[in-house]
Structure formats: structure tokens, C-alpha cells
Motif scaffolding. Structure first.
Motif, PDB file in Angstrom:
ATOM      1  N   LEU A 300       0.830  -1.201   0.000  1.00 60.81           N
ATOM      2  CA  LEU A 300       0.000   0.000   0.000  1.00 60.81           C
ATOM      3  C   LEU A 300       0.868   1.256   0.000  1.00 60.81           C
ATOM      4  CD1 LEU A 300      -3.085  -0.150  -0.012  1.00 60.81           C
ATOM      5  CD2 LEU A 300      -3.055   0.546   2.379  1.00 60.81           C
ATOM      6  N   ARG A 301       1.995   1.203   0.709  1.00 59.98           N
ATOM      7  CA  ARG A 301       2.892   2.362   0.711  1.00 59.98           C
ATOM      8  C   ARG A 301       3.647   2.468  -0.615  1.00 59.98           C
ATOM      9  NH1 ARG A 301       2.370   1.460   6.319  1.00 59.98           N
ATOM     10  NH2 ARG A 301       1.025   3.162   7.057  1.00 59.98           N
ATOM     11  N   CYS A 302       3.963   1.333  -1.227  1.00 61.52           N
ATOM     12  CA  CYS A 302       4.659   1.363  -2.516  1.00 61.52           C
ATOM     13  C   CYS A 302       3.803   2.005  -3.607  1.00 61.52           C
ATOM     14  CB  CYS A 302       5.043  -0.055  -2.955  1.00 61.52           C
ATOM     15  SG  CYS A 302       6.485  -0.759  -2.119  1.00 61.52           S
ATOM     16  N   ILE A 303       2.514   1.680  -3.628  1.00 62.83           N
ATOM     17  CA  ILE A 303       1.684   2.127  -4.749  1.00 62.83           C
ATOM     18  C   ILE A 303       1.451   3.629  -4.737  1.00 62.83           C
ATOM     19  CG2 ILE A 303      -0.636   1.886  -3.755  1.00 62.83           C
ATOM     20  CD1 ILE A 303      -1.409   0.545  -6.452  1.00 62.83           C
ATOM     21  N   ARG A 304       1.689   4.283  -3.618  1.00 62.33           N
ATOM     22  CA  ARG A 304       1.584   5.738  -3.626  1.00 62.33           C
ATOM     23  C   ARG A 304       2.962   6.393  -3.455  1.00 62.33           C
ATOM     24  NH1 ARG A 304       1.062   8.071   1.484  1.00 62.33           N
ATOM     25  NH2 ARG A 304       0.744   6.695   3.268  1.00 62.33           N
ATOM     26  N   ASN A 305       4.006   5.609  -3.747  1.00 66.51           N
ATOM     27  CA  ASN A 305       5.369   6.117  -3.723  1.00 66.51           C
ATOM     28  C   ASN A 305       5.839   6.367  -5.161  1.00 66.51           C
ATOM     29  OD1 ASN A 305       8.526   5.226  -3.842  1.00 66.51           O
ATOM     30  ND2 ASN A 305       8.076   6.296  -1.942  1.00 66.51           N
ATOM     31  N   HIS A 306       6.603   7.402  -5.366  1.00 66.97           N
ATOM     32  CA  HIS A 306       7.069   7.787  -6.711  1.00 66.97           C
ATOM     33  C   HIS A 306       7.696   6.631  -7.472  1.00 66.97           C
ATOM     34  CE1 HIS A 306      10.477   8.895  -9.336  1.00 66.97           C
ATOM     35  NE2 HIS A 306       9.644   9.819  -9.804  1.00 66.97           N
ATOM     36  N   ASP A 307       8.523   5.819  -6.798  1.00 71.57           N
ATOM     37  CA  ASP A 307       9.351   4.851  -7.519  1.00 71.57           C
ATOM     38  C   ASP A 307       8.569   3.732  -8.180  1.00 71.57           C
ATOM     39  OD1 ASP A 307      11.480   6.378  -6.861  1.00 71.57           O
ATOM     40  OD2 ASP A 307      12.531   4.856  -5.671  1.00 71.57           O
ATOM     41  N   MET A 308       7.393   3.383  -7.656  1.00 76.05           N
ATOM     42  CA  MET A 308       6.637   2.302  -8.279  1.00 76.05           C
ATOM     43  C   MET A 308       6.060   2.746  -9.622  1.00 76.05           C
ATOM     44  SD  MET A 308       3.828  -0.230  -6.641  1.00 76.05           S
ATOM     45  CE  MET A 308       3.481  -1.793  -7.434  1.00 76.05           C
TER      46      MET A 308
END
Length: 356
Positions: A300-308
Motif C-alpha cells: 500500500l505504501r509502494c503504490i503511492r510512492n514515486h518509484d513504483m
């Protein structure tokens, strides 16, 4: 349109055929739902003695999830600057909840669940196969957890599998996204039996005509020696370092071709998700369900992080293979940044694994 999973029965064997060959059988929400429904029905059906999972086409069992859809969600969330509540409501997060539930049920399945890990088996494909109680690899197997290459972190219970491989091989696989063959998978404990790809059809028929044990006795072979496992001495030492930067430095110092390639692979990946992946693998949890619970937070944190969004853009959408990571270096990733990926979610957002 054909069903994306074909559900059939023969001779007391239930067969799940992932049926999106043009997409290397990449998973979507409909496929997960069909699999879950069939497995639950067969679990309570006395006429079914075993289940077989395979993939349609010649390229592989399953290349993972539908990352084009994930990119769409990640881009929208990033542009909106939303938090966990909005992220948890997006289609990808809903898919992950159902997918991780399925991974858990596969790991607990009470009947033989025979996963044919033939050809490409990556990401979500590992989730529906490597938790099985009977894992078959072949001379065509190419298995990987490639998430760090797209600004993501291994999920579908991947951090549970990788963290429990001896000699730091799991850390090597998780950080470099390296693919391994069938012999390697058996040597590392990610598979159980080796059957030639040319024998798979006869092997599956034999399960129905005789039994799983007899089919294995007839078709399972001693795998070739694992060339990867033979490199365990330098891998064990290099990947024992406390930080990704030090792991890269140790690989560069080894100086052989494989170590140099591993260092270069890590140097090109997202510094943030490399750091989060190393934390997850260094701090394993006791059970798969606990791990899936934590992986959902991280996803969930990855999907709203720039790098994903950027990683999928570079690898799949534009295919320029030139992502711009933020931050761009490992030194710029601080402990609080990593901590944030693992922090508890708000009430009502956490993944809850049920036992239907």
C-alpha cells in the motif's frame, strides 16, 4: 471470450489452467476469484483427491500480476497525493487483498496441490505455486521475484519464502531480481520435484490414472547440479552485510563475473525499495499469514510512492529502461523513510486473513 482460468476435473483430479497465454497468464481479480472458488469447492469434495495448477501456452505458468493496471493506479494516487485510506480503496489494493488471501489458502490446502512451475514463474506466479505442498519444476523453469526492478517490494508471501533460504540466497534473489532455473529452485528449497517439461502431460495424466506418488515415482528425476548453489561461499559472505550499499561493495570486491553482475543489477534498482526489501528479509516473521499482513502494508505504501509508478513506466510502459528514482542514491534513503513502509495502517485498513 474464453475464461481466464479453465476449471476441469478428471479421474479425481481438479485442474486449474491459467488461461491468458498472450500475457503469460498474468493474474487479475477474476482469475483469483475463480481459483479461490474452485479450491474451496474441491477441498470439501470427497471425489477430488488432488489439484493440479498449470499455465496455458508455451511461455510459462504465470508472469505475475497485471502491472499495467497497477501503474494506472499508482500514477493516479501519486498525482492526487492521497494517503492510506484512498490507496486501500484503489483496484490494485482490492486485488492484493484477495490475492494474498488466496496465497494463504494455498499454503494451508489440505489435499495435494500440485503446482507445475514450468517456464516463466514470477511475482504473483510464485505466490500461487511456491506455497504449494507439491511444487514441480522443469528443465524450462525460470523463477524470479523481480519487484525491486519496478520500484516494488517482493509480495505474495515472497519475503517469507526468501527470508528462510539458507546462506543469504533469498536476500540475493530479492535484491537483484535474478531468475533461477529448476535445479536452483530445488537446491534452495523453493521446489520439491524435477520433471522434464516434455513429460508434464503424461505426468498429469498419471496422477489421475494412478496416484500422485506413483506419478512422481515414474516421472520425477534427479535434477542437474545447481550452478548457483555452487557459488554459496561468496554469496553467503557478500549478502551478509548490514546495508545494501555494503552488499554492493562486497560484491564488487569479490571480482568474479557473477558477483560483478549482481552489484550492477542492484545499482540500477530503486534505492528505497532495495532498502525496504532488505529490512523485510532481515526481519522475518514466524508465519506466512503474518508476513502477508506486513506485505500488504508495504504494498500500500509502494503504490503511492514515486518509484513504483516510475519503475513500471520505465520497464513496461515506455520501455526506456531508464527510471529516475527518488531519492536517487542509497545514501539518501533514511531510516524513517524505511520505517514508514512498515508502519501500521489506520483502523479498518489492515489485511485480515480468514479461514473460509
Amino acid at each position: 471470450m474464453e475464461q481466464p482460468v479453465l476449471v476441469t476435473q478428471r479421474g479425481g483430479v481438479g485442474h486449474l489452467l491459467l488461461n491468458r497465454p498472450k500475457a503469460i497468464n498474468a493474474l487479475n481479480d477474476e482469475m483469483v476469484a475463480i481459483m479461490a472458488d474452485a479450491l474451496r469447492a474441491w477441498r470439501d469434495d470427497e471425489a477430488i483427491k488432488a489439484v493440479v495448477l498449470s499455465g496455458a501456452g508455451e511461455r510459462g505458468l504465470c508472469a505475475g500480476g497485471d502491472i499495467v493496471s497497477i501503474h494506472r493506479d499508482a500514477t493516479a494516487l501519486l498525482e492526487a497525493g492521497v494517503g492510506d485510506v484512498e490507496a486501500a480503496a484503489c483496484p490494485s489494493a482490492v486485488f492484493w487483498r484477495e490475492e494474498y488471501q488466496l496465497n494463504s489458502e494455498i499454503a494451508k490446502y489440505s489435499k495435494p496441490y500440485v503446482a507445475l512451475m514450468d517456464g516463466i514463474v514470477m511475482g504473483g506466479g510464485v505466490g500461487v505455486s511456491a506455497h504449494a505442498n507439491t511444487r514441480i519444476v522443469t528443465d524450462r523453469t525460470r523463477l524470479a521475484m523481480p519487484e525491486t526492478g519496478i520500484g516494488f517490494v517482493p509480495d505474495v508471501g515472497g519475503t517469507h519464502l526468501l527470508a528462510h533460504i539458507v546462506d543469504n540466497f533469498g536476500i540475493y534473489l530479492g535484491l537483484t531480481s535474478a531468475s533461477i532455473n529448476g535445479a536452483d529452485a530445488i537446491a534452495l528449497g523453493l521446489a520439491d520435484h524435477y520433471v522434464l517439461g516434455a513429460d508434464l502431460e503424461a505426468f498429469v495424466a498419471a496422477i489421475a490414472d494412478t496416484s500422485l506418488d506413483e506419478a512422481l515415482a515414474t516421472y520425477a528425476q534427479t535434477p542437474p547440479e545447481s550452478e548457483l548453489y555452487a557459488q554459496r561461499d561468496w554469496l553467503r559472505e557478500a549478502f551478509a552485510a548490514d546495508t545494501v550499499a555494503e552488499i554492493i561493495a562486497r560484491c564488487e570486491a569479490v571480482g568474479n563475473e557473477a558477483a560483478t553482475k549482481a552489484a550492477a543489477a542492484m545499482a540500477g534498482k530503486s534505492p528505497t525499495t532495495l532498502s525496504v526489501t532488505l529490512r523485510a528479509l532481515r526481519e522475518p516473521l514466524d508465519t506466512l499469514d503474518e508476513t502477508l499482513h506486513r506485505e500488504y502494508r508495504v504494498s500500500l505504501r509502494c503504490i503511492r510512492n514515486h518509484d513504483m509508478a516510475e519503475g513500471i513506466r520505465a520497464q513496461v510502459i515506455d520501455k526506456d529502461r531508464n527510471p529516475t528514482w527518488e531519492p536517487a542514491t542509497l545514501d539518501a534513503v533514511n531510516t524513517s523513510d524505511v520505517d514508514g513502509f512498515f508502519a501500521p495502517l489506520a483502523d479498518g485498513l489492515e489485511l485480515v486473513i480468514t479461514n473460509p
